[in-house]
Write an enzyme that holds these catalytic residues in place. Sequence first.
Site, PDB file in Angstrom:
ATOM      1  N   GLY A   1       0.843  -1.160   0.016  1.00  0.00           N
ATOM      2  CA  GLY A   1       0.050  -0.182   0.090  1.00  0.00           C
ATOM      3  C   GLY A   1       0.924   1.113   0.018  1.00  0.00           C
TER       4      GLY A   1
ATOM      5  N   ALA B   1       2.474   2.884   2.450  1.00  0.00           N
ATOM      6  CA  ALA B   1       3.650   2.879   3.115  1.00  0.00           C
ATOM      7  C   ALA B   1       4.571   1.677   2.422  1.00  0.00           C
ATOM      8  CB  ALA B   1       3.402   2.330   4.632  1.00  0.00           C
TER       9      ALA B   1
ATOM     10  N   ARG C   1     -13.927  13.244  13.527  1.00  0.00           N
ATOM     11  CA  ARG C   1     -14.823  11.728  13.360  1.00  0.00           C
ATOM     12  C   ARG C   1     -15.415  11.049  14.521  1.00  0.00           C
ATOM     13  NH1 ARG C   1     -10.869   9.408   8.424  1.00  0.00           N
ATOM     14  NH2 ARG C   1     -11.394  10.825   6.960  1.00  0.00           N
TER      15      ARG C   1
ATOM     16  N   HIS D   1     -13.493   2.009  10.233  1.00  0.00           N
ATOM     17  CA  HIS D   1     -12.662   2.379   9.207  1.00  0.00           C
ATOM     18  C   HIS D   1     -11.447   2.427   9.038  1.00  0.00           C
ATOM     19  CE1 HIS D   1     -11.830   5.258   5.772  1.00  0.00           C
ATOM     20  NE2 HIS D   1     -11.389   6.245   6.780  1.00  0.00           N
TER      21      HIS D   1
ATOM     22  N   GLU E   1      -0.469   2.437   8.834  1.00  0.00           N
ATOM     23  CA  GLU E   1      -1.656   1.679   9.415  1.00  0.00           C
ATOM     24  C   GLU E   1      -1.324   0.728  10.480  1.00  0.00           C
ATOM     25  OE1 GLU E   1      -5.268   1.316   7.669  1.00  0.00           O
ATOM     26  OE2 GLU E   1      -6.403   0.999   9.623  1.00  0.00           O
TER      27      GLU E   1
END
Lengths: 643, 225, 249
Positions: free
Chosen positions: A44, A46, A332, A403, A427
């Site tokens: 991804g 990263a 959020r 999410h 992440e």
Amino acid sequence: MAFQLDSKVPEGPLKEKWTNHRFNMKLVNPANKRKFKVLVVGSGLAGASAAASLAELGYHVECFCFQDSPRRAHSIAAQGGINAAKNYPNDGDSVWRLFYDTVKGGDYRAREANVYRLAEVANNIIDQCVAQGVPFAREYGGMLDNRSFGGAQVSRTFYARGQTGQQLLLGAYQALERQIGKGTVRMHVRSEMLDVVKKDGRAVGIISRDLVTGEMKRFSGDAVLLCTGGYGNVFYLSTNAMGSNVTAAYRAYKRGAGFANPCYTQIHPTCIPVSSEHQSKLTLMSESLRNDGRVWVPKQKDDQRAPNDIPEDERDYYLERRYPSFGNLVPRDVASRAAKERCDAGYGVGATGYAVFLDFAAAIERVGEDVIRARYGNLFQMYEKITGENPYKVPMRIYPASHYTMGGLWVDYNLMTTVPGLFALGEANFSDHGANRLGASALMQGLSDGYFVAPYTVGSYLAEEVPLDGSGAVATDDPAFDQVEQEVQGRIDRLLSVGGKKSVESFHKRLGQIVWDQCGMGRSREGLEQALRDIPKLREEFWKEVFVPGSAGEFNPEVEKAGRVADFLEFAEVLCEDALAREESCGGHFREEHQTPEGEALRDDEHFAHAAVWEYKGDDVRPELSKEQLTFENVKLTTRSYK
Amino acid sequence: MSIGTTLKSSIGAKALMAVTGIILVLFVIGHMLGNLQVYLGADALNAYAAKLQSLGPLLWVIRLVLLGTFLAHIIAAIRVVKLNRAARPVAYHQQKDQATTFAARTMWVSGVLILLFAIYHVLHLTVGVVDPAGTYGALDSEGRHDVYGMVIAGFQHWPTTAIYTVAMVVLCLHVSHGASSMLQTLGLRRPGNASGFDKVGPALAIFLLIGNLSMPLSILAGLVG
Amino acid sequence: MKLTLHVWRQAGPQDRGRMEMLQVDGITSDMSFLEMLDKANEDLIHDGKEPVAFDHDCREGICGTCSMVIDGVAHGPQEGTTTCQLHMRAFKDGDSIHIEPFRSRAFPVIKDLVVDRGSFDRIIAAGGYVSVNTGSAQDANNLPVRKKDADMAMDAAACIGCGACVASCPNGSAMLFVAAKMGHLAHLPQGQAERKERALSMVAQMDAEGFGACSNHYECEAVCPKEIPATFIGSMNREFLKSSLCPDS
């Protein structure tokens, strides 16, 4: 024995830490770089950026992804944008403000030095991506356009229509493919890492399964980078891709890497609500929609009228009411909880009562339908495809969904886990977002770690810890590899030999329900203790009654899924343990016992201004908790207020 | 890099088809305009034919160029068809076309039919090997080849007219896709002109169909001659 | 609703493969097409049979993983939609649905509906990038880009690399995919330095992979889930012809 957590944050003033650190780090001279091999797991933002950058420097890189191409990693699905404090709009932005907003947005549970570095290199990311040809939105004068995003009062978000993640990932993917073409990166697609191999305490390789042939493969390397994303699919229904999983991180945890703050999960406020029990995943509608959309529910409970028939004075614009200064642009976690509060109180809309309206009528009247179409056309189209309703005419129905996960493998300032030689990027690590991530910051962190941090810090590790004469290299026929491979193979064989009647999917669904109910947007001691009783039972049932068709020696998606769900069934317990231990509310972690009379989160800085790091102590044994105390020298801890 | 690189590639093969296609389409248009002089009477047409004949060696040069173009067009087509067949070794059980046309789908069939017709046409009116009316080689009152008489007699013979009619329909089908297609292949089609360019082929095809068919049909109907 | 599926089953690359009939019941109109297949697979697993293998990941129309030909059309009957975004409200009770893999020599079948699209990655590796190393970039706003060009570049860059263009093309041609990447970079100033080399190397790789040649059917444009126009193929043809005929101009 508990972890000795040394964050290795460099000395000196905040603004100079990264600069000084880069100078103080050891370098590998160009001729020696080719003597080292780095394994990058995940492709991804990263992973692809790290693999490409390390290869450009001259290291041998092997990169792995379970998808059929590195371009498909789930970073691609990020819609809204990427932050950077370029201050192009001249609205008072600065690196310091981006740092401050991110620390505050994270509810003061992130490491200051990491966040400052993130804010600092964010500008380089934009430069780098533009140079690669990422087609960011432009103004008529040819300059880059910015838009505003939740949790910030400046416009600092760069975007490429509603496909920013896609365009940034393709930029990194193309840089990676360029290196693959040159032969400096060997790419292994449809290849899933199933364990880390350690020798003398150092990570020296991985075991992966070739998903096409089912063959186990061994790879040795001088450093291993896990860029394997988050664990949002522990909830079963999430906005993550179907294949997103915790396996790589969880396997690393079982090999001695500390897992930090697993209870910090982000529930995104604007997703398309669940429609039926067959639902396999949830779809996010970009947070940018809140720039123009107004969130409301009827003032009357169980109001069955069509939304457009409800007059203005019978609508409760609850975000604008509760948070007049940020209104619909609150962070959020705040927006999600507010929606849950309204729905729990009986004001929810839609068939299930678990949805609120996101209304564009006022914006369309103000700027016209064409402008709204230009801004969000693809999102509106996506909404209509899924729900069959036209959001230009009828308000959207939205509800929060899992999410992103702020928690992840604990890493020091150099992004190294508690296992020497094992790094975690993006992440997959815990480092930069604290207890809540602001919009347009995930892309920033993935690329910051991959392009601008790991290439320095991994080099420094290699220069300091790995002997140049190759004596540190571990051959793949070493007993260390034999043993791990046997364990991995044994586990797959066990999964196939259970021979029960229930599908893997059915267990994943049930696990998701438990975790969502007890460890979702609202958590309580009672609920978490219940979950900690239910999860082991479900796990036991899984190992007795699951049915995995086919064999291990072939292309078999059910085997892949079974292994991932088995790991989620263990990991969910660590998640709930952490949520139980954190007796406060902060960011995405909301403990019902800890709230103000108005229902806002109540932090306990005195006892919980730390990162909670969990250590594996054996199957069915409670993991051990270590703490990294967070010190705030540059920002004052205040109660977040978006009123 | 050279023309060799270009020709070896798939795009080059298509470009060769397009360039030769342009020459052939221009030829077909010119050929038709020349023939339309049949409506001006015997003298005009025979004079035109005699003028072409009088070009001597130049006529042969033109003929060779045309033949070469035709061959190159065919060779490129064979390459592309082979390439395309190999690209999908296992066929779909079900495939629904969304955008393509009958003409586009049948280019190679229409191409083969045009080749057969071209051979027949040369044997009929150029060489006279096929001569059902028995008028090939006759001279007019001024001692020129009586092309006019040959054409009139030829098309009064209904099977000949039928063959020409079918052939013209096939040719125009081929042109309707080919003439638009070559604009795209040569990179001239852009967002602004795409819808216009896509009409070039069909328009040209209709123009050729009307012009070319009007002659045999009006002769057969007795309106000319 | 109750449906009859005719699905391509192929045990592996060497197997010849065949269509197999499946019945699936209890499908609701709000399910996605892949959720319908999930249900069919749950039923198969329940009966102790092997489920149908298919590629999928994000299920929100952006990763480009899902790849099937539904009733003869790549990604099914709805325009501008990937298979994962297709919902069952597009079908009705009692329908028969044919499901086949993307078929192309350059996309060999791995199993059932799963194909290997590594050829696309190799085309990008051949030149679908701007050669800029990390860390060597100037300030992003030093390079103004006309909004029109940026928008055109973005139109092309929207490609998700799913391969529907190849699957739908009667010739199995990959030109829309290649043209999209070339068009993206050719519209930006950053892409100019390597423009000619890129055109040559990407086309050479595309040909080497065994894709067919475009003969302008425009099926690709009709099924492209991101609705990338075939005019980009025209631009690619121009790029390639210019680059190969006049490499030094």
